[in-house]
Design an enzyme around this catalytic site. Structure first.
Site, PDB file in Angstrom:
ATOM      1  N   ARG A   1       1.677   0.449  -6.602  1.00  6.51           N
ATOM      2  CA  ARG A   1       0.661  -0.542  -6.228  1.00  6.51           C
ATOM      3  C   ARG A   1       0.104  -0.322  -4.824  1.00  6.51           C
ATOM      4  O   ARG A   1      -1.113  -0.250  -4.628  1.00  6.51           O
ATOM      5  CB  ARG A   1       1.245  -1.965  -6.294  1.00  6.51           C
ATOM      6  N   THR A   2       0.981  -0.246  -3.838  1.00  3.84           N
ATOM      7  CA  THR A   2       0.526  -0.226  -2.442  1.00  3.84           C
ATOM      8  C   THR A   2      -0.304   1.024  -2.176  1.00  3.84           C
ATOM      9  O   THR A   2      -1.366   0.972  -1.556  1.00  3.84           O
ATOM     10  CB  THR A   2       1.741  -0.277  -1.500  1.00  3.84           C
TER      11      THR A   2
ATOM     12  N   LYS B   1      11.018  20.947   4.736  1.00  6.64           N
ATOM     13  CA  LYS B   1      11.503  22.142   5.454  1.00  6.64           C
ATOM     14  C   LYS B   1      12.140  21.752   6.785  1.00  6.64           C
ATOM     15  O   LYS B   1      12.416  22.611   7.613  1.00  6.64           O
ATOM     16  CB  LYS B   1      10.342  23.104   5.713  1.00  6.64           C
TER      17      LYS B   1
ATOM     18  N   ARG C   1       4.403   4.328   4.742  1.00  8.79           N
ATOM     19  CA  ARG C   1       5.580   3.707   4.092  1.00  8.79           C
ATOM     20  C   ARG C   1       6.770   4.614   4.370  1.00  8.79           C
ATOM     21  O   ARG C   1       6.696   5.837   4.196  1.00  8.79           O
ATOM     22  CB  ARG C   1       5.377   3.564   2.590  1.00  8.79           C
TER      23      ARG C   1
ATOM     24  N   HIS D   1       6.588  -5.860   5.047  1.00 11.18           N
ATOM     25  CA  HIS D   1       5.568  -5.321   4.132  1.00 11.18           C
ATOM     26  C   HIS D   1       4.367  -6.262   4.287  1.00 11.18           C
ATOM     27  O   HIS D   1       4.074  -7.084   3.413  1.00 11.18           O
ATOM     28  CB  HIS D   1       6.110  -5.313   2.705  1.00 11.18           C
TER      29      HIS D   1
HETATM   30  N1   CP Z   1       4.734  -4.248  -4.222  1.00 10.51           N
HETATM   31  C1   CP Z   1       4.916  -2.958  -3.894  1.00 10.51           C
HETATM   32  O1   CP Z   1       5.094  -2.611  -2.708  1.00 10.51           O
HETATM   33  O2   CP Z   1       4.852  -2.101  -4.941  1.00 10.51           O
HETATM   34  P1   CP Z   1       4.935  -0.502  -4.840  1.00 10.51           P
HETATM   35  O3   CP Z   1       6.323  -0.171  -4.367  1.00 10.51           O
HETATM   36  O4   CP Z   1       4.613   0.015  -6.202  1.00 10.51           O
HETATM   37  O5   CP Z   1       3.919  -0.079  -3.806  1.00 10.51           O
END
Ligand code: CP
Length: 316
Positions: free
Chosen positions: A65-66, A93, A115, A143
Site C-alpha cells: 500500500r504505502t 554488497k 521505509r 508511520h
Molecule cells: N499500511 C501499510 O503500511 O501497508 P504496507 O506495509 O503494505 O505498505
C-alpha cells in the site's frame, strides 16, 4: 476544526513523525488533502504540481500500500520518480545507508520517501542530505502518512474528531501505526482506547497517555471507530511468541460478525495487510461497516498533500 488555508504558515521541511507536527500542522495537511481527494475523482486525475521535482522511494522493508500509494501520488503530480529496493541494490554488497543516500542525493534528488526496519532512520537521513525526508514507516516508531490517511478517513464520517471514541485493537507493542495514530488523534482531541492482550502491550504502556483495555467487548461497545492492527509475527522472535496461538488470539480479540450485530454503530478500519480470520472474520472485512478500502484510496490524496507541502507549496 478547520484551519485558515489562506494564512497558515506551514514551516515543516520533513515528515519524520506526527510528534514533530502541531495540531494545526496536522489539520492543515488534512485540509489540503481534501483538494487532492477531489482531483482523484476527476476523469483525468492529474495535476502538474511536482513536474520539476525528482523523488526517490527508498524501501528497505516490504510494502504494498504505502509504496504504491506514494508512487501513484508522485506520478499524479507529474514528478520524476525512481524506486529503490534494498533487496536488489548494492546494500546487498555491504554499502552503508549513509553511502547509499549520499550517492542517490548526488543524482539531484529533491525528496526521499524511506521505509526501514530501524527506528530513527528518517531522522538520520536528514543529517546526511539536503532533500526533504518523508517517513514511510521506521521500525515500531512512526508511520505518519498512515495515521494522516486514517484521520482523513475518520473525518469523512466524523468531520470533527474532538471527543470521538477510537478503539485501536491488537498488536500495540510492535505497531508504528498505533504510535502515529495516538499522537495525531490526541492532538485533534479524540479519545483513544488501546485494546489487546497484556503481552502485546509495550512495557511503558501508561506513558502513551491513553486508556488501556484487555476486553474486546468493552472496547467495541464504547467506540465510534474500531481500528484493528495486524499481528506482526515477523517482529516476534521465533520461540518467543507472545500468545499461545493465532486461533486463541482470534477467539479473544478478533472482530466477528456477532460484534457487528451486537454493537450496530462502530465502523471498522485496518491499515493492512489484513490477516483474515485473525484480526477479524473475513465477512467483517468485506462488510459495509468496513472502511478499509476507503483508507487506501484516501492514502493517495493524503500523500499528494504531504508531497505538495514539503516540496515548498503552501496553498492549493
Ligand atoms: N499500511 C501499510 O503500511 O501497508 P504496507 O506495509 O503494505 O505498505
Amino acid at each position: 476544526m478547520s484551519v485558515d488555508l489562506e494564512h497558515y504558515n506551514f514551516t515543516q521541511k520533513h515528515l519524520l513523525g506526527l510528534a514533530e507536527y502541531s495540531s494545526d500542522d496536522i489539520k492543515y495537511v488534512l485540509e489540503q488533502a481534501k483538494y487532492f481527494r477531489e482531483i482523484l475523482d476527476r476523469p483525468v486525475p492529474k495535476v502538474p504540481t511536482l513536474r520539476d521535482k525528482t523523488i526517490v522511494n527508498l524501501f528497505y522493508e516490504n510494502s504494498t500500500r504505502t509504496r504504491l500509494s506514494f508512487e501513484l501520488a508522485q506520478k499524479r503530480m507529474g514528478a520524476d520518480v525512481v524506486n529503490f529496493s534494498a533487496s536488489n541494490s548494492s546494500a546487498k554488497k555491504g554499502e552503508s545507508l549513509k553511502d547509499t543516500i549520499q550517492n542517490i542525493s548526488s543524482m539531484k534528488i529533491d525528496m526521499v520517501v524511506v521505509r526501514h526496519e530501524s527506528p530513527g532512520v528518517p531522522y538520520f537521513l536528514t543529517q546526511c542530505v539536503d532533500a526533504a525526508i518523508l517517513n514511510a514507516g521506521d521500525g515500531a516508531h512512526e508511520h505518519p502518512t498512515q495515521a494522516l490517511l486514517d484521520m482523513f478517513t475518520m473525518q469523512q464520517i466524523h468531520p470533527d474528531l474532538k471527543g470521538k471514541k477510537i478503539a485501536i485493537i491488537g498488536d500495540i507493542s510492535h505497531s508504528r501505526v498505533v504510535r502515529s495514530n495516538i499522537t495525531g488523534l490526541t492532538k485533534l482531541g479524540a479519545e483513544v482506547v488501546i485494546c489487546g492482550p497484556k503481552t502485546l502491550m509495550p512495557v511503558f504502556v501508561t506513558d502513551l497517555g491513553v486508556t488501556v483495555s484487555h476486553n474486546l467487548n468493552e472496547a467495541l461497545s464504547w467506540c465510534d471507530i474500531a481500528m484493528a492492527l495486524r499481528i506482526q509475527l515477523e517482529r516476534q522472535g521465533k520461540g518467543t511468541e507472545l500468545f499461545p496461538s493465532l486461533r486463541e488470539y482470534h477467539e479473544r480479540f478478533g472482530i466477528k460478525q456477532k460484534h457487528l450485530e451486537k454493537y450496530p454503530d462502530f465502523k471498522i478500519m485496518h491499515p493492512g495487510p489484513i490477516n483474515r480470520g485473525v484480526e477479524m472474520e473475513s465477512e467483517v472485512a468485506d462488510s459495509d461497516r468496513a472502511i478499509i478500502l476507503n483508507q487506501v484510496t484516501n492514502g493517495v490524496a493524503v500523500r499528494m498533500a504531504v508531497l505538495y507541502l514539503l516540496s515548498g507549496g503552501n496553498r492549493v
